[in-house]
Structure formats: C-alpha cells, structure tokens
Enzyme design. Structure first.
Site, PDB file in Angstrom:
ATOM      1  N   ARG A  46       0.846  -1.207   0.000  1.00  0.00           N
ATOM      2  CA  ARG A  46       0.000   0.000   0.000  1.00  0.00           C
ATOM      3  C   ARG A  46       0.878   1.251   0.000  1.00  0.00           C
ATOM      4  O   ARG A  46       0.528   2.295  -0.532  1.00  0.00           O
ATOM      5  CB  ARG A  46      -0.970  -0.009   1.193  1.00  0.00           C
ATOM      6  N   TYR A  99     -13.820  16.008 -17.248  1.00  0.00           N
ATOM      7  CA  TYR A  99     -14.350  14.647 -17.179  1.00  0.00           C
ATOM      8  C   TYR A  99     -15.510  14.614 -16.177  1.00  0.00           C
ATOM      9  O   TYR A  99     -15.417  15.202 -15.090  1.00  0.00           O
ATOM     10  CB  TYR A  99     -13.208  13.729 -16.728  1.00  0.00           C
ATOM     11  N   ASP A 172      -5.348  18.207 -16.268  1.00  0.00           N
ATOM     12  CA  ASP A 172      -5.647  16.817 -16.622  1.00  0.00           C
ATOM     13  C   ASP A 172      -5.179  16.617 -18.070  1.00  0.00           C
ATOM     14  O   ASP A 172      -5.754  17.173 -18.995  1.00  0.00           O
ATOM     15  CB  ASP A 172      -7.160  16.584 -16.471  1.00  0.00           C
ATOM     16  N   LYS A 197      -6.419   5.252 -19.984  1.00  0.00           N
ATOM     17  CA  LYS A 197      -6.710   5.628 -21.364  1.00  0.00           C
ATOM     18  C   LYS A 197      -5.484   5.413 -22.267  1.00  0.00           C
ATOM     19  O   LYS A 197      -5.018   4.310 -22.356  1.00  0.00           O
ATOM     20  CB  LYS A 197      -7.226   7.073 -21.385  1.00  0.00           C
TER      21      LYS A 197
HETATM   22  C1  LIG Z   1     -11.171   8.501 -17.417  1.00  0.00           C
HETATM   23  C2  LIG Z   1     -10.781   9.852 -17.083  1.00  0.00           C
HETATM   24  C3  LIG Z   1     -10.550  10.257 -15.752  1.00  0.00           C
HETATM   25  C4  LIG Z   1     -10.768   9.324 -14.590  1.00  0.00           C
HETATM   26  O1  LIG Z   1      -9.870   8.270 -14.598  1.00  0.00           O
HETATM   27  P1  LIG Z   1     -10.198   6.777 -14.072  1.00  0.00           P
HETATM   28  O2  LIG Z   1      -8.945   6.042 -14.359  1.00  0.00           O
HETATM   29  O3  LIG Z   1     -11.382   6.283 -14.844  1.00  0.00           O
HETATM   30  O4  LIG Z   1     -10.498   6.916 -12.613  1.00  0.00           O
HETATM   31  C5  LIG Z   1     -10.133  11.558 -15.522  1.00  0.00           C
HETATM   32  N1  LIG Z   1      -9.965  12.431 -16.530  1.00  0.00           N
HETATM   33  C6  LIG Z   1     -10.182  12.088 -17.816  1.00  0.00           C
HETATM   34  C7  LIG Z   1      -9.985  13.088 -18.887  1.00  0.00           C
HETATM   35  C8  LIG Z   1     -10.603  10.800 -18.135  1.00  0.00           C
HETATM   36  O5  LIG Z   1     -10.833  10.479 -19.412  1.00  0.00           O
END
Ligand SMILES: *Cc1c(COP(=O)(O)O)cnc(C)c1O
Length: 380
Positions: A46, A99, A172, A197
């Site tokens: 962890r 998001y 982000d 992604k």
């Molecule tokens: C999917 C996504 C997130 C969240 O990420 P997870 O891995 O699904 O928790 C945050 N920002 C963007 C732009 C995303 O596409």
C-alpha cells in the site's frame, strides 16, 4: 534522449538476481526486513512496490517532471491530491469541459466535507482573471482538449494567471498524453493522468498518476496513497509500464487516423459540424498548434439526426464499439447525451453545446480505410 526512446528504455530494469531483462511483477503485499526497521526501503505494498517505482520514474521522465506517484485510478489520484492539500472552505475553480467523474467527485463527495467547487467557461484570459478575483480559489483545474467538444485552452496563459494569484494549477493531460503536450513545461504545477486511457492503451487496466516538480507534493501524494489506500496493484502497474513502451507509435497512428476520420466527416453531407483541433476550421486550431505536437485521436461530430436516428447510426457501425472510455488501440464510439452526459438536464446540456446528434469517437489504430468504410456504411 527523445520521447520514443525514453518510453521504451526507462521502463526496463533488469532483475538483479536472475538477470531477467523484463521487470518481474512483484506480487507481494509485504517485504522482508533484516532486522526490525531495517529493510530494502519497501515495507508494505500500500505504501510502495518496485513496480510502482519503475512506472513512476518512466512517467516522470515523459512529462519532464521530477516526481510522479501512481494510483489505483485517475479518480483515486484526485482523491489523494484533494485530501492531502485542500481543507474545508477551500475553493476549486474548474474550467468547463472536465471529465464527468471529476465533476461528480467534487459535487457529490468533497462538497460534504466543505471543499467547494465552481466551474466557469472563460472566453478570454481577462474573464478568467475576473472569476479568480471574485471567487478567490485555491486551485485552478483545467482539462484540454475538453470532453466531448475538444475545445482547447491556452495552458501558458492560464499558468500566468495562476502564478499572479498564487493558485495551484492542475492540468488533466489524459486526452493529449505527454506525447502531444507537456503542461509542466507550460507552467502548470501538477499534471494528472488517467493511465486507463492512452498511457495504458489497451483497455485492460484502470490506473492513475500525478507528476510535479514540487518535492513536498510528491511527499504528500505518497503519504495520501498509503493513508487513503488508493494504491494500484503491482500487476496493473506492470501492464501500464508495458503499454507505455508503445505509446509513441500508438499515438502516431491515433493521430493519423483521427485526422483522416475528421476530414472524412467534414466532407459528408449528413454531418453538421466536426470538432477536431487539427482542422483549420476549429476555433482554437492556432492554440492547439502552439501548445501541442499533434491533435490526437479524439474526434466529435454533430449529425443532422434525431436521438433515434443517432442511436440507429451508432448501432449500424461494426468496427466502432459502443462503450465509454477512450484511448485504447480499438476504436470506440459514445453518445454523450444518453451515456456520459445523461445526468445533465437537457437545458444545461444545450447551453454546454452538447446536442442530441453529437457523437464522440475514440479513433483506434486500425487501418483508417476500414474505419472510414464502416462509418460511410453506417451513415448510408
Ligand atoms: C477517465 C478519465 C478520468 C478518470 O480516470 P479513471 O482512471 O477512470 O479513474 C479523468 N480524466 C479524464 C480526462 C478521463 O478520461
């Protein structure tokens, strides 16, 4: 060293005991200590694991960052950041187009603990500055390109405002990836990724990461990961590390295919509007060219269709799978009105520019001619 070389080599760390060139998966919850308090630096997964360390050094390198911390998911990473640096009463100023899960986490979870969230759509830097003066936020939170309209905001201009008003500026970078854009180089304090992604790239793992040049932020994020329990699994970080090795070649193909799909759609009579920052008709094409090294594989388009017709169009595609998420090697299609943005009231959606006929494509790395054939057939 250039990006593609770093992506391949920084994630390789031969095993010192066996010589195995590819990093083993350290599937262990705990680590042997030679004497009480005397160990290898790893104690409990962890808090840390060799697979985390390797992925962290790889991702930090790709974002030109000094530090990285990996997490169980993108939203797990945001949870760690919020709980370790914000307090009750603090305000986060979000730029619209974030998001959906980011929005939900602030509104439905952190709000109960007094962390406030307001979102705005500044048309100019002056408008952003006015919002900052009025609302006195602690953070500025930006995602560019935005979701699902693929608008582009000027990261360097936002960074100037953040610096002037001493805001912590978070970007982000999930849609662009470090292959196309490096927010820290443009003045951001922290870059955030859902490695689920493009970075993972194969739609087979959930993960998150945060990179920065602030040692105290790295310390806080590591502490939060351990304290909150938002660590990834060693196997998942190993999968992401493997995915990163092909990030450069994948992004090249996503980008090439994205451009071809955008051109095809822009010339089709049933298409009202295409949202792709690589098109010279895109209102923010110039900013995209300035801050990105390419335009990526996300394309949205508005069709002259009712909701029913849009659903029929989507169901007629064979290669584009109907699913949420993005950034995998396979092409996906999503209908924001009935899927990712269904919880937003129709009036609000209209105001945001999300029409019933809007369709978002995550263009994969298949042969572009097959993808275009699939789209053309479904459209007819
Ligand atoms: C999917 C996504 C997130 C969240 O990420 P997870 O891995 O699904 O928790 C945050 N920002 C963007 C732009 C995303 O596409």
């Amino acid at each position: 060293m250039k990006f593609a070389t770093k992506a391949v080599h920084k994630g390789i760390q031969a095993d010192p005991t066996t010589g195995a060139l590819m990093t083993p998966i350290y599937m262990t919850s705990t680590f042997l200590q030679e004497a009480p308090g005397q160990g290898t630096g790893y104690e409990y997964t962890r808090a840390g694991n060799p697979n985390f360390t390797i992925l962290e050094s790889l991702l930090a390198t790709l974002e030109n960052a000094a530090h990285a911390t990996v997490f169980s998911s993108g939203l797990g990473a945001l949870t760690a950041l919020v709980t370790s640096v914000l307090s009750s009463g603090d305000l986060v100023l979000g730029i619209n187009g974030l998001y959906g899960g980011t929005f939900r986490l602030f509104h439905q979870m952190f709000q109960r603990f007094g962390v406030r969230f307001v979102s705005v759509t500044p048309k100019t830097v002056g408008e952003l500055e006015n919002s900052v003066k009025e609302l006195k936020p602690k953070w500025l939170l930006l995602e560019t390109p935005t979701n699902p309209l693929l608008e582009i905001f000027d990261i360097a201009a936002f960074a100037e405002v953040a610096k002037k008003y001493k805001l912590f500026f978070v970007v982000d970078n999930t849609f662009a990836t470090p292959y196309l854009q490096n927010p820290l180089d443009l003045g951001a304090d922290l870059v955030w990724h859902s490695t689920t992604k493009y970075i993972g790239g194969h739609s087979d793992v959930i993960g998150g990461a945060m990179m920065s040049n602030h040692p105290e932020i790295k310390q806080k994020l590591d502490f939060a990961r351990k304290s909150v329990g938002v660590n990834p699994s060693p196997f998942d970080t190993w999968l992401v590390t493997r995915g990163v090795k092909t990030l450069a070649v994948r992004m090249k193909q996503h980008e090439e295919n994205g451009g071809k799909i955008a051109d095809f759609l822009a010339s089709h009579p049933k298409v009202k509007k295409v949202h792709y920052p690589g098109l010279s008709s895109h209102p923010h094409h110039a900013i995209a060219k300035k801050q990105m090294r390419g335009f990526g594989g996300m394309v949205s388009a508005e069709f002259n269709f009712s909701i029913e017709e849009t659903k029929r169009f989507i169901a007629s595609m064979e290669l584009f799978a109907l699913a949420e998420s993005l950034g995998g090697v396979e092409s996906l299609v999503c209908h924001p009105v009935t899927m990712t943005h269904a919880s937003i009231p129709p009036d609000e959606r209209k105001r945001m520019g999300i029409s019933d006929g809007l369709v978002r494509f995550s263009v994969g790395i298949e042969d572009a001619s097959d993808l275009i054939y699939d789209l053309a057939k479904a459209l007819s």
